[in-house]
Design an enzyme around this catalytic site. Structure first.
Site, PDB file in Angstrom:
ATOM      1  N   ASP A  69       0.365  -0.972  -0.374  1.00 46.74           N
ATOM      2  CA  ASP A  69       0.050  -0.073   0.154  1.00 46.74           C
ATOM      3  C   ASP A  69       0.700   1.135  -0.205  1.00 46.74           C
ATOM      4  O   ASP A  69       1.760   1.460  -0.506  1.00 46.74           O
ATOM      5  CB  ASP A  69      -1.279   0.388   0.979  1.00 46.74           C
ATOM      6  CG  ASP A  69      -0.183  -0.327   2.655  1.00 46.74           C
ATOM      7  OD1 ASP A  69       1.339  -0.874   3.052  1.00 46.74           O
ATOM      8  OD2 ASP A  69      -1.442  -1.299   2.895  1.00 46.74           O
ATOM      9  N   ASP A 138      -7.846  -3.713  14.094  1.00 45.33           N
ATOM     10  CA  ASP A 138      -9.581  -4.193  14.278  1.00 45.33           C
ATOM     11  C   ASP A 138      -9.003  -5.430  13.258  1.00 45.33           C
ATOM     12  O   ASP A 138     -10.245  -5.280  12.476  1.00 45.33           O
ATOM     13  CB  ASP A 138     -10.072  -2.959  12.992  1.00 45.33           C
ATOM     14  CG  ASP A 138      -9.464  -2.581  12.269  1.00 45.33           C
ATOM     15  OD1 ASP A 138      -8.328  -2.852  11.874  1.00 45.33           O
ATOM     16  OD2 ASP A 138      -9.297  -1.480  12.067  1.00 45.33           O
ATOM     17  N   HIS A 140      -7.553  -6.063   9.903  1.00 47.76           N
ATOM     18  CA  HIS A 140      -6.657  -5.631   8.750  1.00 47.76           C
ATOM     19  C   HIS A 140      -5.899  -6.240   8.270  1.00 47.76           C
ATOM     20  O   HIS A 140      -4.992  -5.769   8.969  1.00 47.76           O
ATOM     21  CB  HIS A 140      -7.664  -3.836   8.321  1.00 47.76           C
ATOM     22  CG  HIS A 140      -6.751  -3.054   8.788  1.00 47.76           C
ATOM     23  ND1 HIS A 140      -6.845  -2.206  10.093  1.00 47.76           N
ATOM     24  CD2 HIS A 140      -5.576  -2.912   8.694  1.00 47.76           C
ATOM     25  CE1 HIS A 140      -5.457  -1.839   9.926  1.00 47.76           C
ATOM     26  NE2 HIS A 140      -4.238  -2.317   9.090  1.00 47.76           N
ATOM     27  N   GLU A 145      -9.610  -2.433   5.389  1.00 47.94           N
ATOM     28  CA  GLU A 145     -10.560  -2.098   7.096  1.00 47.94           C
ATOM     29  C   GLU A 145     -11.876  -2.518   6.737  1.00 47.94           C
ATOM     30  O   GLU A 145     -12.181  -3.775   5.880  1.00 47.94           O
ATOM     31  CB  GLU A 145     -11.080  -0.504   6.598  1.00 47.94           C
ATOM     32  CG  GLU A 145      -9.896   0.410   6.111  1.00 47.94           C
ATOM     33  CD  GLU A 145      -9.178   1.251   7.647  1.00 47.94           C
ATOM     34  OE1 GLU A 145      -9.175  -0.158   8.347  1.00 47.94           O
ATOM     35  OE2 GLU A 145      -8.634   1.915   7.764  1.00 47.94           O
TER      36      GLU A 145
END
Length: 257
Positions: A69, A138, A140, A145
């Site tokens: 990314d 979380d 990801h 996400e």
């Protein structure tokens, strides 16, 4: 799936680095395509790979890399960009050829086209042999996400406030300086690789690891997609494994031993 549980993140990182080096060496100087993450989690693994390279145990001369990314709106000269991160923490210290390094361009005029071209470049390289990744608090992977499609490909991803908060540590703690969007490989992009190697360190990753391993496959926890992969390895420390059921940890420890 394999779950490698080590006492500390240092031990886990050394295991991961040696595993990657062995995979590269198994190709006997043939082209090897490696997917790579950023963030604090892989830093120890990168340090170990640098040491192995300098000692002559592994070469990156025939390795092609694709990073997961990049932030939208940051140039490759910005110290908070993932371009800068990768060169500063890894590429500048190994014998990789610059033309074999691929990182998404967050300054591209047409971001959607940039994502399409990235997928094509991966395909043209013959696909990714091993994709190294981390996991967010979380659950990801990359910047996928919660509730990102598990069939997603490289795309523009709005970032949650939790991700912005966590990543603000790289921006002097100022959340207002953290970009609100990123370009990221998709969940399916990662899952298409021959092998997925995920690093998870610390108690703050324990909840994500529990939900992704012991509960069903869900786009709420995008890491859970590794349950469907034929060759997935998760390397964690004892803190990250602390919420897993004893039956789970006993099983994987028994298999590895």
């Amino acid at each position: 799936m394999r779950l490698i549980i080590k006492k500390t993140s240092d031990e886990a990182s050394k295991w991961a680095a040696n595993h990657i080096a062995q995979k590269i060496n198994s190709f006997n100087n043939k082209p090897f395509t490696l997917g790579l993450p950023t963030g604090s989690t892989p830093l120890q693994t990168y340090d170990e790979l640098i040491k192995l390279n300098k000692k002559g145990f592994v070469s990156f001369q025939n390795v092609t890399t694709f990073n997961m990314d990049e932030y939208v709106g940051l140039s490759d000269k910005c110290e908070q960009s993932y371009h800068y991160f990768m060169y500063h923490n890894f590429f500048d210290h190994i014998d990789i050829k610059k033309q074999n390094i691929h990182i998404l361009n967050g300054m591209a005029e047409n971001l959607e086209k940039e994502c399409e071209n990235y997928e094509k470049a991966i395909k043209d390289a013959g696909g990714i042999r091993l994709f190294l990744g981390g996991v967010g608090e979380d659950g990801h992977i990359a910047f996928n996400e919660p509730f990102t499609s598990l069939k997603s490909r490289t795309h523009v991803q709005p970032l949650t406030q939790d991700t912005i908060r966590v990543n603000s540590r790289f921006f002097s703690g100022d959340q207002s300086k953290v970009p609100t969007k990123a370009l990221t490989v998709g969940v399916q992009t990662v899952m298409d690789s021959d092998e997925v190697l995920i690093l998870a360190f610390g108690k703050n990753k324990a909840k994500a690891l529990y939900h992704s391993l012991e509960e069903g496959i869900s786009h709420k926890w995008t890491l859970s997609a590794v349950q469907m992969h034929e060759n997935a390895v998760i390397v964690c420390d004892e803190d990250a494994a602390s919420l897993l059921n004893k039956e789970t940890t006993d099983y994987f420890l028994d298999i590895e031993n």
